[in-house]
Design an enzyme around this catalytic site. Structure first.
Site, mmCIF file in Angstrom:
data_model
loop_
_atom_site.group_PDB
_atom_site.id
_atom_site.type_symbol
_atom_site.label_atom_id
_atom_site.label_comp_id
_atom_site.label_asym_id
_atom_site.label_seq_id
_atom_site.Cartn_x
_atom_site.Cartn_y
_atom_site.Cartn_z
ATOM 1 N N GLU A 139 44.024 -21.056 -7.551
ATOM 2 C CA GLU A 139 45.144 -20.109 -7.435
ATOM 3 C C GLU A 139 46.053 -20.445 -6.257
ATOM 4 O OE1 GLU A 139 45.861 -18.293 -9.791
ATOM 5 O OE2 GLU A 139 43.967 -18.438 -10.890
ATOM 6 N N HIS A 142 48.502 -23.006 -7.259
ATOM 7 C CA HIS A 142 49.705 -22.495 -7.938
ATOM 8 C C HIS A 142 50.775 -22.084 -6.922
ATOM 9 C CE1 HIS A 142 48.647 -22.640 -12.110
ATOM 10 N NE2 HIS A 142 47.585 -21.861 -11.995
#
Length: 320
Positions: A139, A142
């Site tokens: 994550e 990202h």
């Protein structure tokens, strides 16, 4: 897929979708003489795009019952976020918990709202701590790669083209009549036909955007592999457990799809569930998933790669 091939595929996809979209868009502006009605439609589409981007973090907080992690509540995970962020060269995002049952995680935010990494209550309940850290590494990838902004910018003109196509299908007769009245060559029938063509082209271009989204998932996977010790293996196990738990919930009548409003953000697609029969070892489940044969048609319309392909990619990074 190697990292070199991944980088080349992302660059080529961005270039092709952007160049084709711009050429079509400029030709369209020329053909329609950039009329007042067209300006209004373009302004409306861009305004909706920007407003959605600005409001999205607050909508996500409400939809998924997000709450901030209190200082000292999960020191092991707070430390992991700081360490991975330091390796990534970015400011640590805010760690939050989404109080929902499904096991998953996602990253979101804007420069105005701040960036956040969310883990769901369901994820914390089923994953060992080291696998949660691998998920967080994905994550944070990202956020470092600015994936939400990249996908939004690349998808903007294809979205405009599709919207204009729908607009011409509805109002092409009026635009064609206005064009003929002003001495233009666009007839009402031609305007409606152009609308149908643009809808089709917009659909094709958006398939390219979906492909780019799948590539960015590989990119985030590679970030976890490079910033978390043993990240490749841990992320494969984490994804397998998420798929198993999602399959279990579906089998027992839980409607996981009700959380699918923004499923493109999730680390694992809600469509990728797996029901194990007789497996007691998570590594055996990983191997079984790795042997699966993805459906080309199924993946074509997905924002996430098929798990089998993700696992093979992660395995290639572990062996590199």
């Amino acid at each position: 897929m190697s990292l070199a091939k991944l980088y080349a595929s992302m660059a080529l996809t961005i270039m092709v979708v952007t160049v084709v979209s711009l050429l079509l868009f400029m030709g369209l502006l020329y053909l329609l003489n950039y009329s007042v009605s067209l300006q209004l439609v373009l302004g409306f589409i861009v305004a909706v795009y920007v407003i959605q981007w600005l409001l999205a973090p607050y909508i996500i907080d409400a939809l998924y019952h997000v709450r901030p992690v209190k200082p000292g509540e999960m020191p092991w995970l707070e430390n992991a976020v700081r360490e991975i962020s330091m390796k990534s060269g970015i400011e640590p995002p805010k760690l939050v918990v989404a109080e929902i049952d499904i096991p998953n995680a996602f990253a979101y935010g804007t420069p105005f709202s701040g960036y956040k990494v969310a883990v769901t209550r369901g994820l914390l309940e089923i994953l060992p701590k080291d696998e949660v850290v691998a998920v967080v590494g994905h994550e944070i990838g990202h956020i470092k790669h600015r994936d939400v902004v990249v996908i939004m910018l690349v998808g903007l003109i294809p979205t405009i083209i599709a919207w204009l196509g729908n607009y011409l299908l509805r109002w092409g007769w009026l635009i064609g009549w206005e064009s003929r009245r002003e001495g233009g060559s666009l007839t009402p029938l031609a305007a409606v036909a152009l609308g149908a063509f643009l809808v089709f082209i917009g659909f094709i271009l958006n398939l390219g955007v979906l492909y780019l989204s799948r590539l960015r998932e590989y990119y985030a996977d590679s970030h976890s592999a490079m910033t978390v010790p043993g990240g490749s293996r841990k992320l494969m196990r984490a994804l397998a457990r998420i798929m198993l738990a999602t399959g279990y919930l579906k089998k027992h009548g839980v409607h996981v799809e009700r959380y699918g409003q923004l499923k493109t953000l999730f680390i694992s697609s809600l469509d990728h569930a797996f029901v194990a029969h007789g497996y007691s070892d998570i590594d055996a489940v990983v191997e079984e998933i790795k042997r699966m044969k993805p459906s080309l048609l199924e993946e074509l319309f997905s924002t996430h790669p098929h798990p089998a392909k993700r696992f093979r990619f992660l395995e290639s990074l572990a062996l590199a």
